[in-house]
Write an enzyme that holds these catalytic residues in place. Sequence first.
Site, PDB file in Angstrom:
ATOM      1  N   CYS A 112       0.817  -1.224   0.000  1.00 31.13           N
ATOM      2  CA  CYS A 112       0.000   0.000   0.000  1.00 31.13           C
ATOM      3  C   CYS A 112       0.845   1.266   0.000  1.00 31.13           C
ATOM      4  CB  CYS A 112      -0.948  -0.023   1.188  1.00 31.13           C
ATOM      5  SG  CYS A 112      -1.968  -1.496   1.224  1.00 31.13           S
ATOM      6  N   HIS A 254      -3.321   7.038   2.383  1.00 29.65           N
ATOM      7  CA  HIS A 254      -3.793   5.729   1.940  1.00 29.65           C
ATOM      8  C   HIS A 254      -5.123   5.446   2.638  1.00 29.65           C
ATOM      9  CE1 HIS A 254      -4.195   1.600   1.148  1.00 29.65           C
ATOM     10  NE2 HIS A 254      -3.759   1.166   2.307  1.00 29.65           N
ATOM     11  N   ASN A 284     -10.206  -0.161   0.408  1.00 30.31           N
ATOM     12  CA  ASN A 284      -8.752  -0.063   0.378  1.00 30.31           C
ATOM     13  C   ASN A 284      -8.273  -0.657  -0.947  1.00 30.31           C
ATOM     14  OD1 ASN A 284      -6.016  -0.585   0.678  1.00 30.31           O
ATOM     15  ND2 ASN A 284      -6.180  -1.190   2.827  1.00 30.31           N
TER      16      ASN A 284
HETATM   17  N1  COA Z   1     -18.168  -8.439  10.561  1.00 29.62           N
HETATM   18  C1  COA Z   1     -18.523  -8.711  11.825  1.00 29.62           C
HETATM   19  N2  COA Z   1     -17.632  -9.054  12.766  1.00 29.62           N
HETATM   20  C2  COA Z   1     -16.346  -9.102  12.411  1.00 29.62           C
HETATM   21  C3  COA Z   1     -15.916  -8.820  11.102  1.00 29.62           C
HETATM   22  C4  COA Z   1     -16.900  -8.486  10.169  1.00 29.62           C
HETATM   23  N3  COA Z   1     -16.599  -8.191   8.885  1.00 29.62           N
HETATM   24  N4  COA Z   1     -14.572  -8.936  11.045  1.00 29.62           N
HETATM   25  C5  COA Z   1     -14.161  -9.289  12.264  1.00 29.62           C
HETATM   26  N5  COA Z   1     -15.229  -9.382  13.080  1.00 29.62           N
HETATM   27  C6  COA Z   1     -15.261  -9.756  14.493  1.00 29.62           C
HETATM   28  C7  COA Z   1     -14.069 -10.569  14.892  1.00 29.62           C
HETATM   29  O1  COA Z   1     -14.273 -11.924  14.548  1.00 29.62           O
HETATM   30  C8  COA Z   1     -14.058 -10.346  16.373  1.00 29.62           C
HETATM   31  O2  COA Z   1     -15.009 -11.173  16.962  1.00 29.62           O
HETATM   32  P1  COA Z   1     -14.698 -11.910  18.352  1.00 29.62           P
HETATM   33  O3  COA Z   1     -14.491 -10.802  19.333  1.00 29.62           O
HETATM   34  O4  COA Z   1     -15.936 -12.698  18.580  1.00 29.62           O
HETATM   35  O5  COA Z   1     -13.471 -12.721  18.100  1.00 29.62           O
HETATM   36  C9  COA Z   1     -14.551  -8.898  16.521  1.00 29.62           C
HETATM   37  O6  COA Z   1     -15.175  -8.582  15.281  1.00 29.62           O
HETATM   38  C10 COA Z   1     -13.460  -7.919  16.790  1.00 29.62           C
HETATM   39  O7  COA Z   1     -12.373  -8.199  15.897  1.00 29.62           O
HETATM   40  P2  COA Z   1     -11.156  -7.274  15.752  1.00 29.62           P
HETATM   41  O8  COA Z   1     -10.253  -7.802  14.683  1.00 29.62           O
HETATM   42  O9  COA Z   1     -10.578  -6.988  17.105  1.00 29.62           O
HETATM   43  O10 COA Z   1     -11.896  -5.968  15.239  1.00 29.62           O
HETATM   44  P3  COA Z   1     -11.295  -4.550  15.023  1.00 29.62           P
HETATM   45  O11 COA Z   1     -12.033  -3.563  15.812  1.00 29.62           O
HETATM   46  O12 COA Z   1      -9.785  -4.570  15.128  1.00 29.62           O
HETATM   47  O13 COA Z   1     -11.636  -4.298  13.496  1.00 29.62           O
HETATM   48  C11 COA Z   1     -10.569  -4.314  11.357  1.00 29.62           C
HETATM   49  C12 COA Z   1     -11.148  -5.152  12.475  1.00 29.62           C
HETATM   50  C13 COA Z   1     -10.049  -5.241  10.301  1.00 29.62           C
HETATM   51  C14 COA Z   1     -11.644  -3.443  10.787  1.00 29.62           C
HETATM   52  C15 COA Z   1      -9.446  -3.438  11.983  1.00 29.62           C
HETATM   53  O14 COA Z   1      -8.552  -4.257  12.680  1.00 29.62           O
HETATM   54  C16 COA Z   1      -8.679  -2.655  10.969  1.00 29.62           C
HETATM   55  O15 COA Z   1      -9.190  -1.703  10.398  1.00 29.62           O
HETATM   56  N6  COA Z   1      -7.392  -3.029  10.780  1.00 29.62           N
HETATM   57  C17 COA Z   1      -6.525  -2.358   9.868  1.00 29.62           C
HETATM   58  C18 COA Z   1      -6.688  -2.985   8.572  1.00 29.62           C
HETATM   59  C19 COA Z   1      -5.883  -2.290   7.550  1.00 29.62           C
HETATM   60  O16 COA Z   1      -5.806  -1.090   7.532  1.00 29.62           O
HETATM   61  N7  COA Z   1      -5.288  -3.096   6.680  1.00 29.62           N
HETATM   62  C20 COA Z   1      -4.603  -2.660   5.553  1.00 29.62           C
HETATM   63  C21 COA Z   1      -3.423  -1.859   5.865  1.00 29.62           C
HETATM   64  S1  COA Z   1      -2.734  -1.375   4.382  1.00 29.62           S
END
Ligand code: COA
Length: 327
Positions: A112, A254, A284
């Site tokens: 990215c 980004h 993204n």
């Molecule tokens: N829908 C519903 N629930 C979801 C889900 C979805 N699409 N994706 C994950 N969950 C659940 C998980 O399974 C977890 O459940 P659990 O507590 O029962 O295990 C819960 O939501 C929390 O998961 P978590 O990963 O801690 O959520 P989060 O608040 O960190 O959000 C992202 C997840 C992916 C949105 C977040 O981590 C994020 O934005 N990360 C950065 C990603 C990024 O920028 N990547 C590219 C960089 S270039």
Amino acid sequence: MINSQLIGTGSCIPDFVLTNAMLEQMVDTSDEWIVQRTGVRERRIAKNTHTWELALGAAQEALADAGIPADELDLILVSTCTPDNNTPNTASILQDKLSARQIGALDINNACTGFISATDVADSYIKSGKAKTVLVVAAETLHRIIDYTDRSTCILFGDGAAAAVYRATDREGIGIQSTFIAADGAGADYLHMQALPIEDPFASDRPVDPKARFLKMQGAAVVRFTARAVPLAIDTALQRAGVAAEEIDWVVPHQANLRILDVIAKRYHLPREKVYVNMEYFGNTSSASVPICLDEMRKKGLLCEGQTIVCTGFGAGLTYGAFVLKL
Ligand code: COA
């Protein structure tokens, strides 16, 4: 002093729209959860389309916007982490499709951060006098590496391409004022996609893992990394350019998650409207996201001479970077 002036932008956005409602039918998720946690409402998918086709569309539009033919190019750089082939590279295919001269054509795989890194290379070529005009294209067909049964990744990513043309100028205070790129490979596992498997080629049953090509992500670790890396990248680029935070007209980050955009706005005391966001509609798109924003801003008439823009990228590697551009 020679600077790299941005003289054209273009983009190629696939038609197919994958909405949150459609994802609700595919994995256990909801529109509400996706919008709240990521800000994404829909993303585009380039079904049955090569990465080079998106790159070509974006490049042609950028060259038309710059008002120059492809044979004026001295270097082609393509940023992609979703190339059609391991070899030949996408930039060589693009050189042929554009009927450009037999110039240098390199792919940059910096996830990215790729558009920032490619701009850094373009600027180095221009400043050193090795090139006068450089085409930078970022093109991604991320759907090819997304597991549409994994709700933590499939909601985030989309496809798209955009391009920028940079040209040498000796006008002071115009063009790229500074660049900064860095990598922290200790975080390689946080965002990972295998290219070729390690295997015994003479084993009688060479195992095939159908999910091996998919992107694996540790989302929370990535969020922690961005909170540290993005301000560091922006601070360094600003300091190298001798530009104060108050002088910033736009930050073009980004488009990974809304939370990091809020961090940026707060840290630099910018009104939220000065941090450009379009992730609602594209998700993204990895390295394509920053130039897609720039092109959209140009088309909306938001870019004017004299403005100071900070672009920043971050992602797998882990990699991060920023540049300061004066229009
Ligand atoms: N829908 C519903 N629930 C979801 C889900 C979805 N699409 N994706 C994950 N969950 C659940 C998980 O399974 C977890 O459940 P659990 O507590 O029962 O295990 C819960 O939501 C929390 O998961 P978590 O990963 O801690 O959520 P989060 O608040 O960190 O959000 C992202 C997840 C992916 C949105 C977040 O981590 C994020 O934005 N990360 C950065 C990603 C990024 O920028 N990547 C590219 C960089 S270039």
